[in-house]
Design a protein around this motif. Structure first.
Motif, PDB file in Angstrom:
ATOM      1  N   CYS A  52       0.829  -1.284  -0.023  1.00 56.08           N
ATOM      2  CA  CYS A  52      -0.086   0.211  -0.077  1.00 56.08           C
ATOM      3  C   CYS A  52       1.094   0.872   0.082  1.00 56.08           C
ATOM      4  O   CYS A  52       0.275   2.640  -0.435  1.00 56.08           O
ATOM      5  CB  CYS A  52      -0.924   0.019   1.141  1.00 56.08           C
ATOM      6  SG  CYS A  52      -2.293  -1.143   0.952  1.00 56.08           S
ATOM      7  N   MET A  53       2.318   1.491   0.142  1.00 54.75           N
ATOM      8  CA  MET A  53       3.054   2.631  -0.117  1.00 54.75           C
ATOM      9  C   MET A  53       2.882   2.718  -1.092  1.00 54.75           C
ATOM     10  O   MET A  53       3.077   2.260  -2.362  1.00 54.75           O
ATOM     11  CB  MET A  53       4.093   2.009   0.564  1.00 54.75           C
ATOM     12  CG  MET A  53       4.556   1.668   1.875  1.00 54.75           C
ATOM     13  SD  MET A  53       6.603  -0.003   2.397  1.00 54.75           S
ATOM     14  CE  MET A  53       7.313   2.075   2.548  1.00 54.75           C
ATOM     15  N   SER A  54       2.924   4.226  -1.387  1.00 54.73           N
ATOM     16  CA  SER A  54       2.999   5.432  -2.582  1.00 54.73           C
ATOM     17  C   SER A  54       4.359   5.203  -3.129  1.00 54.73           C
ATOM     18  O   SER A  54       5.739   4.786  -2.333  1.00 54.73           O
ATOM     19  CB  SER A  54       3.026   6.249  -2.529  1.00 54.73           C
ATOM     20  OG  SER A  54       3.568   7.259  -1.678  1.00 54.73           O
ATOM     21  N   VAL A  55       4.779   5.799  -3.908  1.00 59.54           N
ATOM     22  CA  VAL A  55       6.118   6.381  -4.640  1.00 59.54           C
ATOM     23  C   VAL A  55       6.970   6.812  -3.416  1.00 59.54           C
ATOM     24  O   VAL A  55       8.015   6.327  -2.909  1.00 59.54           O
ATOM     25  CB  VAL A  55       6.038   6.385  -6.013  1.00 59.54           C
ATOM     26  CG1 VAL A  55       7.531   6.385  -6.139  1.00 59.54           C
ATOM     27  CG2 VAL A  55       5.835   5.569  -6.835  1.00 59.54           C
ATOM     28  N   ASP A  56       6.654   8.060  -3.109  1.00 61.96           N
ATOM     29  CA  ASP A  56       6.816   8.888  -2.268  1.00 61.96           C
ATOM     30  C   ASP A  56       7.068   8.248  -0.538  1.00 61.96           C
ATOM     31  O   ASP A  56       7.878   8.897  -0.220  1.00 61.96           O
ATOM     32  CB  ASP A  56       5.646   9.922  -2.173  1.00 61.96           C
ATOM     33  CG  ASP A  56       5.715  10.599  -3.041  1.00 61.96           C
ATOM     34  OD1 ASP A  56       6.732  10.852  -3.674  1.00 61.96           O
ATOM     35  OD2 ASP A  56       5.177  12.231  -3.373  1.00 61.96           O
ATOM     36  N   GLN A  57       6.312   7.588  -0.333  1.00 65.10           N
ATOM     37  CA  GLN A  57       6.788   6.574   1.106  1.00 65.10           C
ATOM     38  C   GLN A  57       7.609   5.817   0.498  1.00 65.10           C
ATOM     39  O   GLN A  57       8.782   6.057   1.835  1.00 65.10           O
ATOM     40  CB  GLN A  57       4.995   6.159   1.216  1.00 65.10           C
ATOM     41  CG  GLN A  57       4.031   6.932   1.671  1.00 65.10           C
ATOM     42  CD  GLN A  57       2.499   6.298   2.116  1.00 65.10           C
ATOM     43  OE1 GLN A  57       2.004   5.073   1.296  1.00 65.10           O
ATOM     44  NE2 GLN A  57       2.512   6.624   3.154  1.00 65.10           N
ATOM     45  N   GLU A  68       4.858  10.457   5.673  1.00 64.23           N
ATOM     46  CA  GLU A  68       3.070  11.798   5.958  1.00 64.23           C
ATOM     47  C   GLU A  68       3.625  12.652   8.247  1.00 64.23           C
ATOM     48  O   GLU A  68       4.571  11.633   8.644  1.00 64.23           O
ATOM     49  CB  GLU A  68       2.019  11.076   6.181  1.00 64.23           C
ATOM     50  CG  GLU A  68       1.876  10.043   7.226  1.00 64.23           C
ATOM     51  CD  GLU A  68       2.498   8.934   6.209  1.00 64.23           C
ATOM     52  OE1 GLU A  68       2.741   7.558   7.711  1.00 64.23           O
ATOM     53  OE2 GLU A  68       2.728   8.955   5.519  1.00 64.23           O
ATOM     54  N   ARG A 104      13.447   7.982  -8.311  1.00 66.04           N
ATOM     55  CA  ARG A 104      12.316   8.008  -8.334  1.00 66.04           C
ATOM     56  C   ARG A 104      11.802   7.014  -9.351  1.00 66.04           C
ATOM     57  O   ARG A 104      10.976   5.774  -8.337  1.00 66.04           O
ATOM     58  CB  ARG A 104      11.613   8.987  -8.845  1.00 66.04           C
ATOM     59  CG  ARG A 104       9.474   9.319  -8.993  1.00 66.04           C
ATOM     60  CD  ARG A 104       8.948  10.285  -9.630  1.00 66.04           C
ATOM     61  NE  ARG A 104       8.629  10.804  -8.318  1.00 66.04           N
ATOM     62  CZ  ARG A 104       7.768  11.038  -7.314  1.00 66.04           C
ATOM     63  NH1 ARG A 104       7.381  10.058  -6.938  1.00 66.04           N
ATOM     64  NH2 ARG A 104       8.197  11.805  -6.038  1.00 66.04           N
ATOM     65  N   GLU A 108       9.605   3.523  -7.989  1.00 61.45           N
ATOM     66  CA  GLU A 108       8.818   3.061  -8.713  1.00 61.45           C
ATOM     67  C   GLU A 108       8.283   1.459  -8.797  1.00 61.45           C
ATOM     68  O   GLU A 108       7.580   0.616  -8.739  1.00 61.45           O
ATOM     69  CB  GLU A 108       8.108   4.274 -10.082  1.00 61.45           C
ATOM     70  CG  GLU A 108       8.011   5.296  -9.503  1.00 61.45           C
ATOM     71  CD  GLU A 108       7.934   5.817 -11.059  1.00 61.45           C
ATOM     72  OE1 GLU A 108       8.549   5.013 -12.313  1.00 61.45           O
ATOM     73  OE2 GLU A 108       7.549   6.818 -11.258  1.00 61.45           O
ATOM     74  N   ALA A 111       8.048  -0.041  -5.584  1.00 65.79           N
ATOM     75  CA  ALA A 111       6.475  -0.384  -4.628  1.00 65.79           C
ATOM     76  C   ALA A 111       5.889  -0.765  -5.950  1.00 65.79           C
ATOM     77  O   ALA A 111       5.043  -1.777  -5.665  1.00 65.79           O
ATOM     78  CB  ALA A 111       5.938   1.016  -5.378  1.00 65.79           C
ATOM     79  N   TYR A 112       5.654  -1.638  -6.925  1.00 65.68           N
ATOM     80  CA  TYR A 112       5.722  -2.419  -8.186  1.00 65.68           C
ATOM     81  C   TYR A 112       5.401  -4.043  -7.383  1.00 65.68           C
ATOM     82  O   TYR A 112       5.259  -4.394  -7.221  1.00 65.68           O
ATOM     83  CB  TYR A 112       6.178  -2.240  -8.962  1.00 65.68           C
ATOM     84  CG  TYR A 112       5.486  -3.466 -10.328  1.00 65.68           C
ATOM     85  CD1 TYR A 112       4.464  -3.059 -10.961  1.00 65.68           C
ATOM     86  CD2 TYR A 112       6.376  -4.607 -11.065  1.00 65.68           C
ATOM     87  CE1 TYR A 112       3.672  -4.794 -11.900  1.00 65.68           C
ATOM     88  CE2 TYR A 112       6.106  -5.234 -11.356  1.00 65.68           C
ATOM     89  CZ  TYR A 112       5.130  -5.295 -11.697  1.00 65.68           C
ATOM     90  OH  TYR A 112       4.281  -6.414 -12.564  1.00 65.68           O
ATOM     91  N   GLY A 115       4.026  -4.736  -4.155  1.00 60.28           N
ATOM     92  CA  GLY A 115       2.613  -4.835  -4.698  1.00 60.28           C
ATOM     93  C   GLY A 115       2.255  -6.473  -5.554  1.00 60.28           C
ATOM     94  O   GLY A 115       1.850  -7.333  -5.586  1.00 60.28           O
TER      95      GLY A 115
END
Length: 123
Positions: A52-57, A68, A104, A108, A111-112, A115
């Motif tokens: 569930c982590m975003s790229v920024d996270q 955050e 970045r 990415e 993050a992929y 998931g």
């Protein structure tokens, strides 16, 4: 299993490793061993949280920061973060997020992978 759960917080685990640990642990789940059941559930939760982590996270986590701010307030027994400290943390986070396309792209990919591993663990 507990060590794997701790690692899953910080790095994306290899798909083969997750499949092996999930399948080998499934035989021990529900056999009356509460520690195995709890460790297995914690492991799966950590894998799904990572997905569930975003790229920024992911980028912030790689830099040892959180993406955050703590909107709930401060925790009991801990000092409240000063506005000066919040400002420094925000500046460091912005530096990390604006560090370049290569970082970045790596985030990415991570993050992929997180998931993808979570999807295979769910199956």
């Amino acid at each position: 299993l507990i060590s794997s759960e701790k690692w899953a917080r910080f790095v994306p685990l290899n798909l083969d490793f997750v499949q092996y640990t999930v399948l080998s642990t499934m035989s021990g789940v529900g056999n009356g061993f509460a520690q195995v059941d709890n460790a297995f559930c914690s492991y799966l939760i950590r894998i799904f949280e990572g997905a569930c982590m975003s790229v920024d996270q992911v980028m912030a986590s790689a830099a040892g920061l959180t993406a955050e701010t703590n909107s709930v307030g401060h925790q009991m027994g801990r000092k409240k973060q000063s506005s000066k400290s919040k400002k420094r943390q925000k500046e460091r986070l912005e530096d990390v997020l604006n560090s370049g396309d290569s970082k970045r792209l790596e985030a990415e990919k991570e993050a992929y992978l997180r998931g993808n591993v979570a999807c295979h663990a769910a199956i």
